[in-house]
Design an enzyme around this catalytic site. Sequence first.
Site, short mmCIF file in Angstrom:
data_model
loop_
_atom_site.label_atom_id
_atom_site.label_comp_id
_atom_site.label_asym_id
_atom_site.label_seq_id
_atom_site.Cartn_x
_atom_site.Cartn_y
_atom_site.Cartn_z
N ASP A 118 0.84 -1.20 0.00
CA ASP A 118 0.00 0.00 0.00
C ASP A 118 0.87 1.24 0.00
O ASP A 118 2.06 1.19 0.33
CB ASP A 118 -0.90 0.03 1.25
CG ASP A 118 -0.07 0.02 2.54
OD1 ASP A 118 0.24 1.11 3.05
OD2 ASP A 118 0.29 -1.07 3.03
N ASP A 124 1.35 4.62 2.01
CA ASP A 124 0.97 4.99 3.37
C ASP A 124 0.06 6.21 3.36
O ASP A 124 0.03 7.00 2.42
CB ASP A 124 2.22 5.24 4.21
CG ASP A 124 2.04 4.79 5.64
OD1 ASP A 124 1.65 3.63 5.85
OD2 ASP A 124 2.27 5.60 6.55
#
Length: 258
Positions: free
Chosen positions: A198, A200
């Site tokens: 991902d 952040d």
Amino acid sequence: MLGVIGGSGFYTFFDSDVRHVHPDTPYGRPSAPLTVGTVGEHEVAFLPRHGARHEYSAHTVPYRANMWALRALGVRQVLAPCAVGSLNPAYGPGSIVVPDQLVDRTNSRADTYFDSGAIHVDFADPYCPTLREAASGLPDVVDGGTMVVIQGPRFSTRAESRWFASAGFTLVNMTGYPEAVLARELEICYAAIALVTDLDAGISHGEGVKTVDVMVEFEKNIEPFKTLVRDAIGRVAVQRDCTHCLSHTGVTLPFELP
């Protein structure tokens, strides 16, 4: 022997029938029994850092027991695949990074075997260059970066991740410390291999990081990630020639290593 500390998905990457070892240590039991098998020419011990059923959160993992159990079994080199958030938009989900630096932002974790005596561990370069080269030399792998390790189990606030990014950090993770320093104290070579799941919170738009999205991304990439770790293992010399152990730095250990 070479060790791999990772997620439960790595149980299936051995070439041969496996055996299970149930060690105890002066620091209690490790996260789970160790699974030992072969990968190419290497005998490999696998340890799921979060437990066989993911029962340990990042801040409750028995890190000292884990590293001690690996050392006692004969492990002298450890590759540590892990999931990370990216603090650099250039490294999106699915990217693989082999960091060369680490920043500790954890708290209250038992992070040393040296509870007495003035023993100071050389940790300027926290990862083994030989193991790093084995992984970073593979295609489509990013060589270098700073991984900041947070306490967890929560994800970062947007302000925290913007702060980390502004400091020049590349990745954010919850388990990379104290694994690395405990390995150094036990004279085990150690390198992390990070899979980005991902972007952040502070450098992305929308609702921020969610566990379900992280797990979906990890599952999507687990098979190619396992293949990459296998390839990295194949690039590691069977016989270790290490000059980064404490015994080469003049440190006198307060106990006999297992």
